[in-house]
Design an enzyme around this catalytic site. Sequence first.
Site, PDB file in Angstrom:
ATOM      1  N   LYS A 187      -2.002  -1.624  -3.665  1.00 24.75           N
ATOM      2  CA  LYS A 187      -3.040  -0.604  -3.516  1.00 24.75           C
ATOM      3  C   LYS A 187      -2.397   0.749  -3.769  1.00 24.75           C
ATOM      4  O   LYS A 187      -1.523   1.193  -3.016  1.00 24.75           O
ATOM      5  CB  LYS A 187      -3.660  -0.645  -2.115  1.00 24.75           C
ATOM      6  N   TYR A 225       0.854  -1.189   0.000  1.00 25.28           N
ATOM      7  CA  TYR A 225       0.000   0.000   0.000  1.00 25.28           C
ATOM      8  C   TYR A 225       0.888   1.237   0.000  1.00 25.28           C
ATOM      9  O   TYR A 225       1.686   1.432   0.922  1.00 25.28           O
ATOM     10  CB  TYR A 225      -0.895  -0.034   1.238  1.00 25.28           C
TER      11      TYR A 225
END
Length: 300
Positions: A163, A134
């Site tokens: 992400k 992420y």
Amino acid sequence: MAKHWGKVLTAMVTPFDGDGRLNLDMACTLARHLAASGSDGLVLAATTGEAPTLSDAERFDLIRAVSEAVTIPVLAGTGSNDTRHALDMTAKAEAAGAAGVFLVSPYYNRPPQAGIEAHFRALAAATRLPVMLYDVPGRTGRRIARDVLLRLFREVDNIVAFKDATGDPAAAALLVAEAGDHFELYSGDDALTLPLLAVGAVGVVGTSTHWTGPEFAAMIAAFEQGDVRRAREINAALLPSYAYSNTDDSVYSMSVKAMLRSQGLAVGECRLPLPAAPAGVEARAAVVWSGLQAWRAGPR
């Protein structure tokens, strides 16, 4: 690869009771509600789940309870800016029932790229589970360099997804072009999901998906089927939800919880430093929800 996680993943809020204690019964109720309303998977104990305010015991109680309550995949947020702490949490995720781990880049201490890369390699080695990285530089203070991501995707077998909350679709397109066979891209910003689909994203790790899961599923399906016009129509219907979710006086966790409370789900307020939602947020939530319901009932 991580396709078994699905396309619409929801970064779930963490319910608390009136005294600010972890509410596992409501967490399971909410998880089942999300599974029934468009979420293919859940990310627990991440930013929207107020991870910085959870103890390790609370984090793993939450992961265990929700993993037992639903049949959809549960990803455990085990990232930290302390590699030793993150190693311990990551190593425990599988035993808690998680289907994968979700690792944010180290925040606040802003390590150089060599430190970021070493951090992720160490954490991936601590688990047999698939890993989603992420990148959210607005919160961490430092972006993960593309060459670091390319090496991680190509060389670490269980780092399989990313992400992207960098707000940079052009960079995402380049990343997919260079390493798209080695990882799957998920939008980390609800409002940028359609642009990121256009450059190779497979889905979203969302916040407004707490109430817009069916629309995100339909938008992604329409895009994949080549019906870009329909995807744009659905995205336009979601604009009020995007605008509602994060404002100067009510950030994501606060807004999502206000929306859920307005729908009768007793998820409680946030823990400090996130204050109680200010007056008017639940009323705004009701307007957004009413508008979405009207759109759902309209002609197709």
